[in-house]
Design a protein around this motif. Sequence first.
Motif, PDB file in Angstrom:
ATOM      1  N   GLY A   5       0.870  -1.228  -0.046  1.00  0.00           N
ATOM      2  CA  GLY A   5       0.067  -0.014  -0.219  1.00  0.00           C
ATOM      3  C   GLY A   5       0.887   1.317   0.070  1.00  0.00           C
ATOM      4  O   GLY A   5       1.644   1.429   0.888  1.00  0.00           O
ATOM      5  N   ALA A   6       0.698   2.124  -1.009  1.00  0.00           N
ATOM      6  CA  ALA A   6       1.590   3.470  -1.070  1.00  0.00           C
ATOM      7  C   ALA A   6       0.770   4.526  -1.189  1.00  0.00           C
ATOM      8  O   ALA A   6       1.023   5.447  -1.934  1.00  0.00           O
ATOM      9  CB  ALA A   6       2.338   3.112  -2.645  1.00  0.00           C
ATOM     10  N   GLY A   7      -0.398   4.307  -0.123  1.00  0.00           N
ATOM     11  CA  GLY A   7      -0.944   5.680   0.145  1.00  0.00           C
ATOM     12  C   GLY A   7      -0.081   6.483   1.199  1.00  0.00           C
ATOM     13  O   GLY A   7       1.062   6.042   1.525  1.00  0.00           O
ATOM     14  N   VAL A   8      -0.569   7.246   1.621  1.00  0.00           N
ATOM     15  CA  VAL A   8       0.292   8.182   2.646  1.00  0.00           C
ATOM     16  C   VAL A   8       0.736   7.473   4.090  1.00  0.00           C
ATOM     17  O   VAL A   8       1.830   7.664   4.365  1.00  0.00           O
ATOM     18  CB  VAL A   8      -0.686   9.533   3.193  1.00  0.00           C
ATOM     19  N   GLY A  31      -0.829   2.632  -7.942  1.00  0.00           N
ATOM     20  CA  GLY A  31       0.285   3.518  -7.959  1.00  0.00           C
ATOM     21  C   GLY A  31      -0.048   4.621  -6.834  1.00  0.00           C
ATOM     22  O   GLY A  31      -1.325   4.826  -6.262  1.00  0.00           O
ATOM     23  N   PRO A  32       0.804   5.245  -6.273  1.00  0.00           N
ATOM     24  CA  PRO A  32       0.876   6.306  -5.154  1.00  0.00           C
ATOM     25  C   PRO A  32      -0.210   7.342  -5.511  1.00  0.00           C
ATOM     26  O   PRO A  32      -0.013   7.944  -6.662  1.00  0.00           O
ATOM     27  CB  PRO A  32       2.365   6.575  -5.104  1.00  0.00           C
ATOM     28  N   GLY A  33      -1.118   7.632  -4.904  1.00  0.00           N
ATOM     29  CA  GLY A  33      -2.089   8.892  -5.103  1.00  0.00           C
ATOM     30  C   GLY A  33      -3.001   8.832  -5.974  1.00  0.00           C
ATOM     31  O   GLY A  33      -3.614   9.496  -6.705  1.00  0.00           O
ATOM     32  N   SER A  37      -7.622   5.618  -4.582  1.00  0.00           N
ATOM     33  CA  SER A  37      -7.387   5.504  -2.967  1.00  0.00           C
ATOM     34  C   SER A  37      -7.693   6.582  -2.069  1.00  0.00           C
ATOM     35  O   SER A  37      -8.333   7.437  -2.783  1.00  0.00           O
ATOM     36  CB  SER A  37      -5.653   5.560  -3.110  1.00  0.00           C
ATOM     37  N   SER A  38      -7.555   6.392  -0.933  1.00  0.00           N
ATOM     38  CA  SER A  38      -8.026   7.294   0.031  1.00  0.00           C
ATOM     39  C   SER A  38      -7.174   8.420   0.322  1.00  0.00           C
ATOM     40  O   SER A  38      -7.258   9.488   1.004  1.00  0.00           O
ATOM     41  CB  SER A  38      -8.271   6.598   1.392  1.00  0.00           C
ATOM     42  N   SER A  39      -5.825   8.339  -0.461  1.00  0.00           N
ATOM     43  CA  SER A  39      -4.888   9.249  -0.234  1.00  0.00           C
ATOM     44  C   SER A  39      -4.717  10.135  -1.741  1.00  0.00           C
ATOM     45  O   SER A  39      -3.698  10.922  -2.005  1.00  0.00           O
ATOM     46  CB  SER A  39      -3.485   8.711  -0.383  1.00  0.00           C
ATOM     47  N   GLY A  40      -5.574  10.064  -2.739  1.00  0.00           N
ATOM     48  CA  GLY A  40      -5.539  10.847  -3.737  1.00  0.00           C
ATOM     49  C   GLY A  40      -6.249  11.919  -3.813  1.00  0.00           C
ATOM     50  O   GLY A  40      -6.415  12.396  -2.606  1.00  0.00           O
ATOM     51  N   ASP A  41      -6.518  12.612  -4.855  1.00  0.00           N
ATOM     52  CA  ASP A  41      -7.243  13.719  -4.824  1.00  0.00           C
ATOM     53  C   ASP A  41      -6.224  15.084  -4.524  1.00  0.00           C
ATOM     54  O   ASP A  41      -5.009  14.770  -4.532  1.00  0.00           O
ATOM     55  CB  ASP A  41      -8.245  13.943  -3.875  1.00  0.00           C
ATOM     56  N   GLU A  42      -6.705  16.146  -4.860  1.00  0.00           N
ATOM     57  CA  GLU A  42      -5.809  17.442  -4.724  1.00  0.00           C
ATOM     58  C   GLU A  42      -5.179  17.929  -3.408  1.00  0.00           C
ATOM     59  O   GLU A  42      -4.214  18.482  -3.323  1.00  0.00           O
ATOM     60  CB  GLU A  42      -6.192  18.524  -5.494  1.00  0.00           C
ATOM     61  N   SER A  43      -5.978  17.911  -2.336  1.00  0.00           N
ATOM     62  CA  SER A  43      -5.789  18.550  -1.347  1.00  0.00           C
ATOM     63  C   SER A  43      -6.140  17.931   0.225  1.00  0.00           C
ATOM     64  O   SER A  43      -7.139  17.129  -0.095  1.00  0.00           O
ATOM     65  CB  SER A  43      -6.146  19.965  -1.085  1.00  0.00           C
ATOM     66  N   ALA A 146       1.855  15.116  -2.834  1.00  0.00           N
ATOM     67  CA  ALA A 146       2.942  14.621  -1.577  1.00  0.00           C
ATOM     68  C   ALA A 146       3.162  13.142  -1.586  1.00  0.00           C
ATOM     69  O   ALA A 146       4.113  12.818  -0.967  1.00  0.00           O
ATOM     70  CB  ALA A 146       1.913  15.476  -0.607  1.00  0.00           C
ATOM     71  N   VAL A 147       2.138  12.543  -1.640  1.00  0.00           N
ATOM     72  CA  VAL A 147       2.351  10.755  -1.599  1.00  0.00           C
ATOM     73  C   VAL A 147       3.250  10.572  -2.644  1.00  0.00           C
ATOM     74  O   VAL A 147       4.270   9.737  -2.347  1.00  0.00           O
ATOM     75  CB  VAL A 147       1.018  10.153  -1.767  1.00  0.00           C
ATOM     76  N   GLN A 148       3.179  11.088  -3.800  1.00  0.00           N
ATOM     77  CA  GLN A 148       4.035  10.512  -4.926  1.00  0.00           C
ATOM     78  C   GLN A 148       5.575  11.267  -4.670  1.00  0.00           C
ATOM     79  O   GLN A 148       6.300  10.568  -4.875  1.00  0.00           O
ATOM     80  CB  GLN A 148       3.371  11.276  -6.250  1.00  0.00           C
ATOM     81  N   ALA A 149       5.749  12.176  -4.028  1.00  0.00           N
ATOM     82  CA  ALA A 149       6.901  12.874  -3.708  1.00  0.00           C
ATOM     83  C   ALA A 149       7.485  11.976  -2.565  1.00  0.00           C
ATOM     84  O   ALA A 149       8.920  11.611  -2.659  1.00  0.00           O
ATOM     85  CB  ALA A 149       6.783  14.181  -3.096  1.00  0.00           C
TER      86      ALA A 149
END
Length: 372
Positions: A5-8, A31-33, A37-43, A146-149
């Motif tokens: 799991g590559a969420g936050v 894929g991250p973000g 996923s629950s860690s996607g979206d912009e903000s 941020a997650v991708q970074a």
Amino acid sequence: MAVVGAGVFGAWTAYQLRRTGKQVVLLDKGGPGNSLSSSGDESRIIRTGYGGDEIYTRSALRSLQQWKKFSARCGATLFHQTGVLWLAHEDDSYAIRTRETFHNLGIPFEKLTTSDLAERYPQIGLDRISWAMRELDGGALCARRAVQAVVREAIRIGVEYLQEAVVAPTTQSTVDHIVTTNGRRISAGSYVFACGPWLPKIFPDVLADRIQPTRQEVFYLAAPATSPALPILIDFKDEAYAIPNLEGHGVKVAIDRHGPPFDPDSGDRVVSQEGLAEVRRYLAGRLPELKDAPVIEARVCQYENTSNGDFLIDRHPEFENVWLVGGGSGHGFKHGPVVGEYVTARIEGSSEGIEPRFSLATKASEQRRAVY
């Protein structure tokens, strides 16, 4: 170490584990973000206000510091310091407890009267609002970016990343390997499953009643040319929040209430007319300039809730080297750096700072949310 799991939560866990010198493989099927996923979206909002719950206030404060340092280190804009404006209704115990916690921990804020609000933010409707406080250091994280970074930085320092789905382990006691749906076999000393709303699908016997994904709708509306710019708004009593226009995405508005049960794989990702109508009714009273604004984007995502909103960070009851990490939805994104530290410390065997509220034993099946 293997982190699934590559969420936050998973991204920061892999990154923190690698920084201690461990060999780490990170896996994610989308894929991250990614948008499922629950860690996607912009903000995502990053604020330290949690009523009187200092556990999460302290965690959010440390995480904010780490997000800022990480952003500077990787040379990307991941945080916008907009401030967070808490709108307090009459006899608003949550806002009062939050103010007391800010005082106790030395978190900078200013208290505003309704006259102050009317002068400073004339675009806010003040019906039923008695006072407010502005958390000065809070703001918004650029969630997907941020997650991708974090994943990119983890890869740069030596984490191996694989975009593959994982089959649930079926052995007893100690897991010696996991298998991906492509047939790849991965062996590690410990396995961290930070799979968000997929956790109860991977471990249904343990988590089907303890992690409950729910459907959530968010809307981005065309920003009016108002001046001055708004901070983030948290209207706790009305179960709503608004994030100002960041990087041209529009004003993000959502009703922060658990929706109906949701399957992250097959659930309908088209927003409802009822959801939009409720948002417009709210805006008509609180941000009237936006009540008829065009919808630029709209998303259906999901929370993955524990019974009361506390995180789940604990060993699997049957697999001694498998860790379950989740239950963050609705408020967890900001805590990614500290969750990564906490999981790393537990894997390393440290007993310092163990929080009983994160244990599996405290997770019930009945929803009674107490952490927001």
